[in-house]
Write an enzyme that holds these catalytic residues in place. Structure first.
Site, PDB file in Angstrom:
ATOM      1  N   ARG A  20      -7.990  -5.148   2.457  1.00 49.65           N
ATOM      2  CA  ARG A  20      -7.130  -5.836   3.018  1.00 49.65           C
ATOM      3  C   ARG A  20      -5.872  -6.134   4.413  1.00 49.65           C
ATOM      4  O   ARG A  20      -6.258  -6.351   5.471  1.00 49.65           O
ATOM      5  CB  ARG A  20      -7.255  -7.760   2.217  1.00 49.65           C
ATOM      6  CG  ARG A  20      -7.831  -8.015   2.068  1.00 49.65           C
ATOM      7  CD  ARG A  20      -7.662  -8.906   1.160  1.00 49.65           C
ATOM      8  NE  ARG A  20      -8.163  -8.429  -0.383  1.00 49.65           N
ATOM      9  CZ  ARG A  20      -7.380  -8.680  -1.128  1.00 49.65           C
ATOM     10  NH1 ARG A  20      -6.923  -9.743  -1.411  1.00 49.65           N
ATOM     11  NH2 ARG A  20      -7.458  -8.435  -2.996  1.00 49.65           N
ATOM     12  N   LYS A  27      -2.222   1.009   0.515  1.00 46.90           N
ATOM     13  CA  LYS A  27      -0.757   0.015   0.065  1.00 46.90           C
ATOM     14  C   LYS A  27       0.047   0.340  -0.297  1.00 46.90           C
ATOM     15  O   LYS A  27       1.119  -0.222   0.781  1.00 46.90           O
ATOM     16  CB  LYS A  27      -1.967  -1.152  -0.420  1.00 46.90           C
ATOM     17  CG  LYS A  27      -1.346  -2.303  -0.240  1.00 46.90           C
ATOM     18  CD  LYS A  27      -2.457  -3.104  -0.247  1.00 46.90           C
ATOM     19  CE  LYS A  27      -2.824  -3.705  -2.501  1.00 46.90           C
ATOM     20  NZ  LYS A  27      -3.016  -5.361  -2.201  1.00 46.90           N
ATOM     21  N   GLN A  77      -7.558   7.926 -11.099  1.00 51.69           N
ATOM     22  CA  GLN A  77      -8.742   6.659 -11.687  1.00 51.69           C
ATOM     23  C   GLN A  77      -9.440   6.872 -10.585  1.00 51.69           C
ATOM     24  O   GLN A  77      -9.804   6.220  -9.134  1.00 51.69           O
ATOM     25  CB  GLN A  77      -7.899   5.230 -11.546  1.00 51.69           C
ATOM     26  CG  GLN A  77      -9.154   4.604 -11.612  1.00 51.69           C
ATOM     27  CD  GLN A  77      -9.080   3.234 -11.363  1.00 51.69           C
ATOM     28  OE1 GLN A  77      -8.208   2.497 -10.257  1.00 51.69           O
ATOM     29  NE2 GLN A  77     -10.069   2.560 -11.911  1.00 51.69           N
ATOM     30  N   GLU A 159     -11.130 -16.128 -10.934  1.00 49.70           N
ATOM     31  CA  GLU A 159     -10.967 -15.227  -9.911  1.00 49.70           C
ATOM     32  C   GLU A 159     -11.334 -15.867  -8.869  1.00 49.70           C
ATOM     33  O   GLU A 159     -11.988 -16.297  -8.933  1.00 49.70           O
ATOM     34  CB  GLU A 159     -11.475 -14.388  -9.760  1.00 49.70           C
ATOM     35  CG  GLU A 159     -11.059 -12.595 -10.595  1.00 49.70           C
ATOM     36  CD  GLU A 159      -9.668 -12.325 -10.618  1.00 49.70           C
ATOM     37  OE1 GLU A 159      -9.148 -12.918  -8.982  1.00 49.70           O
ATOM     38  OE2 GLU A 159      -8.583 -12.491 -10.978  1.00 49.70           O
ATOM     39  N   ASN A 174      -2.422 -16.474 -11.305  1.00 53.18           N
ATOM     40  CA  ASN A 174      -2.147 -15.775 -12.194  1.00 53.18           C
ATOM     41  C   ASN A 174      -1.517 -14.449 -11.214  1.00 53.18           C
ATOM     42  O   ASN A 174      -1.796 -14.025 -10.420  1.00 53.18           O
ATOM     43  CB  ASN A 174      -3.473 -14.552 -12.722  1.00 53.18           C
ATOM     44  CG  ASN A 174      -3.522 -13.158 -12.828  1.00 53.18           C
ATOM     45  OD1 ASN A 174      -2.561 -13.179 -14.240  1.00 53.18           O
ATOM     46  ND2 ASN A 174      -4.711 -12.574 -12.845  1.00 53.18           N
ATOM     47  N   ALA A 383      33.810  12.265  32.208  1.00 51.24           N
ATOM     48  CA  ALA A 383      32.400  12.457  32.644  1.00 51.24           C
ATOM     49  C   ALA A 383      31.359  13.702  33.322  1.00 51.24           C
ATOM     50  O   ALA A 383      32.061  13.885  34.299  1.00 51.24           O
ATOM     51  CB  ALA A 383      33.321  10.807  33.749  1.00 51.24           C
ATOM     52  N   ASN A 389      23.395  23.775  25.615  1.00 51.19           N
ATOM     53  CA  ASN A 389      22.991  24.543  25.121  1.00 51.19           C
ATOM     54  C   ASN A 389      21.749  25.115  24.953  1.00 51.19           C
ATOM     55  O   ASN A 389      21.350  26.191  23.733  1.00 51.19           O
ATOM     56  CB  ASN A 389      23.512  23.993  23.639  1.00 51.19           C
ATOM     57  CG  ASN A 389      22.564  22.596  23.565  1.00 51.19           C
ATOM     58  OD1 ASN A 389      21.667  22.274  24.514  1.00 51.19           O
ATOM     59  ND2 ASN A 389      22.025  22.489  22.707  1.00 51.19           N
TER      60      ASN A 389
HETATM   61  C1  UD1 Z   1      -5.305  -9.516  -8.878  1.00 47.14           C
HETATM   62  C2  UD1 Z   1      -6.188 -10.268 -10.380  1.00 47.14           C
HETATM   63  C3  UD1 Z   1      -5.834 -11.738  -9.959  1.00 47.14           C
HETATM   64  C4  UD1 Z   1      -3.961 -12.139  -9.688  1.00 47.14           C
HETATM   65  C5  UD1 Z   1      -3.484 -11.089  -8.408  1.00 47.14           C
HETATM   66  C6  UD1 Z   1      -2.334 -10.960  -8.283  1.00 47.14           C
HETATM   67  C7  UD1 Z   1      -7.975  -8.896 -11.271  1.00 47.14           C
HETATM   68  C8  UD1 Z   1      -9.030  -9.191 -11.321  1.00 47.14           C
HETATM   69  N1  UD1 Z   1      -6.992  -9.845 -10.486  1.00 47.14           N
HETATM   70  O1  UD1 Z   1      -6.431  -9.815  -7.900  1.00 47.14           O
HETATM   71  O2  UD1 Z   1      -6.397 -12.287 -10.705  1.00 47.14           O
HETATM   72  O3  UD1 Z   1      -4.605 -13.539  -8.967  1.00 47.14           O
HETATM   73  O4  UD1 Z   1      -3.858  -9.931  -8.324  1.00 47.14           O
HETATM   74  O5  UD1 Z   1      -1.662 -10.457  -7.452  1.00 47.14           O
HETATM   75  O6  UD1 Z   1      -6.797  -7.790 -11.353  1.00 47.14           O
HETATM   76  N2  UD1 Z   1      -5.912  -1.626  -8.486  1.00 47.14           N
HETATM   77  C9  UD1 Z   1      -6.463  -0.333  -9.137  1.00 47.14           C
HETATM   78  N3  UD1 Z   1      -7.893   0.073  -9.284  1.00 47.14           N
HETATM   79  C10 UD1 Z   1      -9.017  -0.554  -9.335  1.00 47.14           C
HETATM   80  C11 UD1 Z   1      -8.547  -1.820  -8.595  1.00 47.14           C
HETATM   81  C12 UD1 Z   1      -7.174  -2.012  -7.880  1.00 47.14           C
HETATM   82  O7  UD1 Z   1      -5.797   0.432  -9.487  1.00 47.14           O
HETATM   83  O8  UD1 Z   1      -9.637  -0.535  -9.527  1.00 47.14           O
HETATM   84  C13 UD1 Z   1      -4.746  -1.566  -8.331  1.00 47.14           C
HETATM   85  C14 UD1 Z   1      -4.684  -1.923  -6.515  1.00 47.14           C
HETATM   86  O9  UD1 Z   1      -3.840  -0.907  -5.979  1.00 47.14           O
HETATM   87  C15 UD1 Z   1      -3.154  -3.119  -6.638  1.00 47.14           C
HETATM   88  C16 UD1 Z   1      -3.580  -3.606  -7.402  1.00 47.14           C
HETATM   89  O10 UD1 Z   1      -4.485  -3.367  -8.965  1.00 47.14           O
HETATM   90  O11 UD1 Z   1      -2.392  -2.379  -6.422  1.00 47.14           O
HETATM   91  C17 UD1 Z   1      -4.395  -5.261  -7.922  1.00 47.14           C
HETATM   92  O12 UD1 Z   1      -5.076  -5.161  -7.124  1.00 47.14           O
HETATM   93  P1  UD1 Z   1      -6.314  -5.838  -5.881  1.00 47.14           P
HETATM   94  O13 UD1 Z   1      -6.744  -5.399  -5.539  1.00 47.14           O
HETATM   95  O14 UD1 Z   1      -5.414  -6.268  -4.356  1.00 47.14           O
HETATM   96  O15 UD1 Z   1      -6.559  -7.554  -7.019  1.00 47.14           O
HETATM   97  P2  UD1 Z   1      -5.985  -8.985  -6.394  1.00 47.14           P
HETATM   98  O16 UD1 Z   1      -7.521  -8.826  -5.865  1.00 47.14           O
HETATM   99  O17 UD1 Z   1      -5.464  -9.399  -5.553  1.00 47.14           O
HETATM  100 CA    CA Z   2      -3.428  -7.851  -4.928  1.00 45.31          CA
END
Ligand code: UD1
Ligand code: CA
Length: 483
Positions: A20, A27, A77, A159, A174, A383, A389
């Site tokens: 996004r 990010k 990962q 979610e 959350n 001035a 240089n």
């Molecule tokens: C997530 C939570 C949501 C919460 C929100 C808060 C889950 C399923 N959802 O949603 O409940 O309200 O955060 O901000 O956990 N990431 C990884 N590996 C992955 C996927 C994501 O490391 O495979 C990391 C991302 O880089 C990020 C964080 O996890 O820093 C959250 O991922 P993001 O996709 O932003 O989750 P949200 O949709 O915001």
């Molecule tokens: Ca997030």
């Protein structure tokens, strides 16, 4: 074995693509108050006493990992299958002796350290499998919702994309930060199954814990905005504004006057001394240090620079430069990397300085340039004077001794040395060294007495436009270019 289960660790999730953001930059590296957002998360963890967390990287890991070197362990990962999968990967790098495990998101940089501490304490107290952070959010769109049963206990996190209208109306979100019973988590994490979207949701652990007959507790954060996750650049700007305000308030509470916080931007790592005054429309970036009683702005832009006590910097750009005490910079000066300006110097009106040292009391006004120069004390740069240089291939140095007077429009063709108390005439072109105390004029400049003997007036040679300046004679009017 349980006696050894005392350590507290943390996993920070930072492997996601951040779709996004619509960015080619990962990010968590997008800057907030001048630093990658993930560094703010690490700072808060450190403040909470969790010093060496594990960061799960993936998307853009080559760029993310160097930023974390020395501060966190990293583990990759690949592919990114969701937040539960990320935690599973991260656990491989967490010490087996860990009893309390904090998990948080790399994209939630405003979280206060106290929230982490509260979660750890509450989980221990209640012996919950999970204690999660929630917040009441006026606009919960996009977040997972905390669903509670009739008794007020958490029954699930749902979610946004899986929520029906009733659950979407829930305003308790959350946060994405949890304290886990690490032993339980190691067992349970492999039991998370893919959601309808194909992702492995960390939030599904709530249902698993309840099915195991374990407690799921909640710590409600007092400020929902501090818990915001940054998913797009609109949120990034909101977070930036909030963090700026926080930083400004910290300095004001510590004794710094910030006249107009709304138009002042101070990066997180900037240090400012007591009774310094930051005037409106000022930007202080990077590792800038402002000493006490300095006045910065209005309209000053400083980056990675040091400003001495009582020095004033007005409407100027200062990058990787140092200014000692009681100096006056600006308006409209440009101090470039490697400029070292001494005490009581006065630099202004389109003066540019690069990689040069100026001794105490030296003055440089009126559209002039010093590059690769060593300038003594109480020198006056007239001035329009310029150090030439660069010969097209290499940079050369210019030395100007204490008390020298560089006349208006002097061209110093480096490498060249102008001795202490020497004077150069208006419009002179200095191609050879000037002895201490000597006055030189003309193009190329020669000692004034030689010129007079050969019958050529310096005026005729150096100032073809008779109206421009009178004959150089070492008077202040000629050599200082009006001051
Ligand atoms: C997530 C939570 C949501 C919460 C929100 C808060 C889950 C399923 N959802 O949603 O409940 O309200 O955060 O901000 O956990 N990431 C990884 N590996 C992955 C996927 C994501 O490391 O495979 C990391 C991302 O880089 C990020 C964080 O996890 O820093 C959250 O991922 P993001 O996709 O932003 O989750 P949200 O949709 O915001
Ligand atoms: Ca997030």
């Amino acid at each position: 074995m349980s006696a050894q289960l005392t350590a507290t660790s943390a996993i920070v999730l930072a492997a996601g693509q951040g779709t996004r953001m619509r960015s080619r930059i990962p990010k968590v590296l997008h800057p907030l108050a001048g630093r990658p957002m993930i560094e703010h998360v690490l700072d808060a963890l450190t403040e909470a006493g969790v010093s060496h967390p594990v960061v799960v990287t993936g998307h853009g890991s080559e760029a993310v990992e160097p930023i974390l070197a020395g501060r966190a362990a990293t583990i990759r990962q690949e592919p990114q299958l969701g937040t539960a999968d990320a935690v599973r990967v991260g656990l491989a790098a967490v010490d087996d002796a860990t009893a309390d495990l904090l998990v948080t998101m790399g994209d939630a940089p405003l979280q206060p350290a106290a929230l982490f501490g509260d979660l750890l304490v509450e989980r221990r107290r209640s012996n919950a499998a999970i204690t999660l952070a929630s917040a009441r959010h006026p606009d919960p769109t996009g977040y997972g919702r905390v669903v509670r049963n009739g008794a007020g206990d958490v029954s699930a996190i749902v979610e946004e994309r899986d929520a029906d209208d009733e659950i979407r109306a829930v305003t308790e979100i959350n946060v994405g930060t949890y304290a886990f019973d690490a032993i339980w988590l190691r067992d349970a994490i492999g039991r998370v199954t893919a959601s309808d979207s194909g992702e492995l949701y960390l939030t599904d652990l709530v249902a698993l814990a309840l099915a195991d007959g374990r407690r799921v507790g909640v710590v409600e954060a007092s400020d929902a905005i501090e818990c915001m996750g940054i998913n797009d650049r609109v949120a990034l700007a909101v977070a930036e504004e909030l963090m700026r305000r926080r930083i400004a308030e910290r300095h004001m509470r510590a004794g710094v006057t910030i006249v107009d916080p709304a138009t002042t931007r101070i990066d997180a790592a900037v240090e400012i001394g007591q009774d310094a005054r930051i005037e409106p429309w000022t930007i202080l970036e990077g590792s800038t240090v402002i000493a006490q009683d300095a006045i910065i702005g209005p309209h000053a832009h400083l980056r990675d620079s040091r400003i001495g006590p009582r020095t004033r910097v007005w409407a100027s750009a200062v990058e990787e430069a140092t200014v000692a005490e009681d100096a006056q910079i600006g308006p409209y000066a440009h101090l470039r990397p490697g400029a070292e300006v001494g005490a009581r110097c006065r630099i202004g009106n389109f003066a540019e300085i690069k990689k040069s040292r100026l001794g105490a009391g030296t003055q440089q006004h009126h559209f002039s340039y010093l590059g690769d120069a060593e300038v003594g004390e109480n020198v006056n740069i007239g001035a329009g004077s310029v150090t030439a240089n660069f010969d097209g291939t290499t940079k050369h140095r210019t030395e100007i001794g204490d008390g020298a007077k560089i006349g208006v429009d002097t061209m110093m063709v480096a490498p060249v040395t102008i001795g202490p108390n020497a004077t150069t005439g208006a419009g002179s072109v200095i191609t050879r060294d000037v002895a201490p105390g000597k006055t030189v004029v003309g193009m190329p400049a020669r000692p004034i007495e030689l010129r007079r003997r050969s019958g050529v007036t310096a005026d005729a040679e150096a100032q073809p436009d008779a109206d421009a300046a009178p004959v150089p004679s070492g008077t202040d009017r000629n050599s200082q270019g009006g001051g």
